[in-house]
Design an enzyme around this catalytic site. Structure first.
Site, PDB file in Angstrom:
ATOM      1  N   LYS A 278     -35.501  44.861 107.307  1.00  0.00           N
ATOM      2  CA  LYS A 278     -35.407  43.870 108.391  1.00  0.00           C
ATOM      3  C   LYS A 278     -36.381  42.721 108.130  1.00  0.00           C
ATOM      4  CE  LYS A 278     -34.447  47.052 112.243  1.00  0.00           C
ATOM      5  NZ  LYS A 278     -33.160  46.505 112.685  1.00  0.00           N
ATOM      6  N   ARG A 352     -27.046  55.733 114.140  1.00  0.00           N
ATOM      7  CA  ARG A 352     -25.775  56.461 114.219  1.00  0.00           C
ATOM      8  C   ARG A 352     -25.755  57.604 113.217  1.00  0.00           C
ATOM      9  NH1 ARG A 352     -22.686  50.960 113.013  1.00  0.00           N
ATOM     10  NH2 ARG A 352     -24.532  50.290 114.138  1.00  0.00           N
TER      11      ARG A 352
HETATM   12  N1  BES Z   1     -32.782  49.850 115.853  1.00  0.00           N
HETATM   13  C1  BES Z   1     -31.822  48.884 115.501  1.00  0.00           C
HETATM   14  C2  BES Z   1     -31.170  48.220 116.717  1.00  0.00           C
HETATM   15  C3  BES Z   1     -32.059  47.351 117.568  1.00  0.00           C
HETATM   16  C4  BES Z   1     -32.080  45.984 117.391  1.00  0.00           C
HETATM   17  C5  BES Z   1     -32.822  47.909 118.578  1.00  0.00           C
HETATM   18  C6  BES Z   1     -32.893  45.197 118.182  1.00  0.00           C
HETATM   19  C7  BES Z   1     -33.626  47.129 119.374  1.00  0.00           C
HETATM   20  C8  BES Z   1     -33.665  45.776 119.175  1.00  0.00           C
HETATM   21  C9  BES Z   1     -30.719  49.543 114.681  1.00  0.00           C
HETATM   22  O1  BES Z   1     -31.105  50.609 113.872  1.00  0.00           O
HETATM   23  C10 BES Z   1     -30.164  48.505 113.773  1.00  0.00           C
HETATM   24  O2  BES Z   1     -30.880  48.045 112.925  1.00  0.00           O
HETATM   25  N2  BES Z   1     -28.898  48.159 113.982  1.00  0.00           N
HETATM   26  C11 BES Z   1     -28.249  47.172 113.169  1.00  0.00           C
HETATM   27  C12 BES Z   1     -26.877  47.675 112.825  1.00  0.00           C
HETATM   28  C13 BES Z   1     -26.177  46.860 111.769  1.00  0.00           C
HETATM   29  C14 BES Z   1     -26.883  46.975 110.439  1.00  0.00           C
HETATM   30  C15 BES Z   1     -24.766  47.352 111.663  1.00  0.00           C
HETATM   31  C16 BES Z   1     -28.162  45.885 113.982  1.00  0.00           C
HETATM   32  O3  BES Z   1     -27.954  45.935 115.196  1.00  0.00           O
HETATM   33  O4  BES Z   1     -28.335  44.831 113.390  1.00  0.00           O
HETATM   34 MN    MN Z   2     -31.835  49.985 111.982  1.00  0.00          MN
END
Ligand code: BES
Ligand code: MN
Ligand code: ZN
Length: 503
Positions: A278, A352
């Site tokens: 990230k 997931r």
């Molecule tokens: N933990 C994150 C989701 C999240 C984002 C929680 C912002 C709280 C605040 C999750 O694991 C994630 O990174 N999701 C990705 C999924 C994508 C790669 C399909 C996302 O939402 O970008």
């Molecule tokens: Mn994530």
């Protein structure tokens, strides 16, 4: 801080500050507020007449009693329009009043029960909500401060004049305190820095809680997780030096029941994104990526406290998601505990993944319902903001129960569709399912993956990425971790009754 209830006359109550209330558009206060107004020679009416206080929701005004009451100050809080009054507003008003009283330096606070009089709410519900709002609103996380704020309320006493209602009010207050303390427990866990709460520490917190609240707790380490074929959790944790844990909390009621509810929560103790790292801003609050798991732990804590008539299981797959040299990679294929394979398209869609194994594990309980809760997608923040969790389901009856619990607790949910068409987006050429589905409907495709692991049992998925952390400063939800979900999930359990109608 101690929050309790007593029977008596608030005019005579010896405290630093006394809280009374007023509906909007009322010019001549009645009830306890009217009695205080009379004792203060009409100061409250004068403030209303001068236009200094209108009773708008969460409006506050404080007055000095100059010896007219044992208390030094009176804090007046607005309830808003009478026809719009709800239990949720009691939580807000109580939170706002308590925070204002603390800012004023009060240590011993007495309050009437908002909504119990002309508000027309059931005394137990009003008392419960007032206690919740008080304990939630006063929450602060000061563990790492060398000089914590010294302004601290010591006691809040809800004073009920009517002897016939006093016992009910006391019961409501004590329930409200338990509910709010469970939510604050969730907030503590979700706020703790990632390095201070790795999976093993989250598991330790679960076993300590289980010990205190009389639950059975089993912690699986990497070898036991491997023995259960939960290879997906192992895959996600491979990039980290911190070993993963699988937390199992169990409550069985004394009386026999055929109803079992499984609650599963995402326990990613820090989410860097893994090799799909990230960017800095997006990683900033990923210490709270275990908020779903903590919410499940909070719900089980309430189950242990209130001892409902259904069996409840809490499952928390706990792992870090790190980009270490042994990290799982985009393009890898992992096999979940139920035998299904998952193509890793993006290592940042890890929530997931760990839940896929947890949902597979859940099947052994032959649950009447499964509810999972997770900070799963950024997309749900775009869809619903900070005011509702996303709900996705394969069972309308279960969704209705969760939605009703959301209204009752103020932890609202809103359904997004989970039509079969969305499942196309998570098809993989080389595995049974793929862990991403593109930018479109990102929250729903997350749920579409989870659905493959619930074996068609009644299931609800709650995406709490928008509600678990708030940068709004709300009356009983100050900026920071909200602790969302413990009260919501417990309310589903409490209201369960004889179960779901099969459809
Ligand atoms: N933990 C994150 C989701 C999240 C984002 C929680 C912002 C709280 C605040 C999750 O694991 C994630 O990174 N999701 C990705 C999924 C994508 C790669 C399909 C996302 O939402 O970008
Ligand atoms: Mn994530
Ligand atoms: Zn995550």
């Amino acid at each position: 801080m101690q929050v309790s209830a007593t029977q008596g006359n608030i005019l005579e109550y010896d405290a630093d500050l006394v809280i009374v209330n007023l509906f909007e558009e009322v010019t001549t206060p009645g009830g306890a507020t009217g009695a205080v107004d009379a004792a203060l020679d009409g100061h409250i009416s004068a403030a209303i007449g001068a236009g200094d206080f209108a009773g708008k929701l969460n409006e506050t005004l404080y007055l000095y009693t100059n010896g007219a009451l044992p208390a030094r100050r009176v804090l007046l809080v607005g309830l808003g329009k009478q026809e719009e009054f709800t239990v949720e507003r009691v939580r807000q008003v109580a939170g706002k009043a308590a925070r204002t009283a603390r800012d004023l330096g009060a240590k011993r606070v007495a309050s009437i029960v908002h909504g119990g009089g002309i508000g027309g709410l059931a005394p137990s519900a009003a008392a419960c909500a007032a206690a919740e709002g008080t304990v939630l609103g006063l929450y602060r996380y000061q563990r790492y401060l060398s000089s914590p704020d010294e302004k601290e309320i010591e006691t809040v006493t809800f004073v009920e004049a009517d002897a016939a209602k006093a016992e009910t009010v006391a019961g409501g207050v004590s329930d409200g305190v338990a509910l709010a303390e469970a939510q604050n427990f969730v907030r503590d866990l979700a706020t703790t820095p990632g390095s201070d709460l790795p999976p093993a520490a989250l598991a330790d917190a679960a076993s300590a809680m289980a010990q205190e609240f009389g639950l059975k707790c089993t912690i699986l380490g990497p070898d036991e997780i491997a023995a259960e074929n939960m290879n997906v959790i192992l895959g996600v944790s491979r990039g980290s030096d911190q070993p993963c844990r699988f937390i199992v909390l169990e409550y069985t009621p004394e009386e026999a029941t055929d109803q079992t509810i499984v609650l599963a929560g995402k326990g990613i103790t820090f989410d860097t994104g893994g090799l799909n790292l990230k960017p800095g801003d997006s990683m900033r609050h990923m210490e709270s990526d275990m908020a779903g798991g903590a919410g499940v732990m909070g719900a089980l804590r309430l189950v242990g406290h209130f001892k409902p008539g259904v069996r409840v299981i809490g499952l928390v797959p706990a792992s870090e998601n790190m980009p270490g040299s042994n990290a799982f990679k985009p393009g890898d294929v992992l096999r979940a505990a139920n035998g299904k394979t998952i193509e890793i398209d993006n290592t940042d869609a890890e929530g997931r993944l760990v839940l896929a194994d947890a949902l597979s594990y859940a099947q052994r309980y032959e649950p009447s319902a499964i509810i999972d809760m997770a900070t799963l997608t950024g997309a749900v923040i775009i869809a619903l903001g900070q005011h509702a969790a996303g709900l996705m389901t394969n069972h309308a009856g279960l969704a209705a129960k969760v939605t009703a619990a959301g209204e009752a607790t103020g932890e609202r949910v809103w359904e997004l569709p989970l039509w079969p068409e969305y499942e196309e987006q998570v098809k993989s050429p080389i595995a049974d399912v793929k862990n991403t589905g593109g930018r479109a409907a990102g929250s729903i495709t997350g749920a579409a993956l989870l659905k493959k692991f619930v074996d068609d049992r009644p299931w609800v998925h709650l995406d709490i990425a928008g509600v678990d952390y708030t940068d709004l400063d709300r009356p009983y939800l100050p900026k920071g971790s909200s602790g969302f979900g413990a009260r919501l999930l417990y309310e589903v359990v409490r209201a369960w009754g004889s179960g779901l109608d099969t459809d």
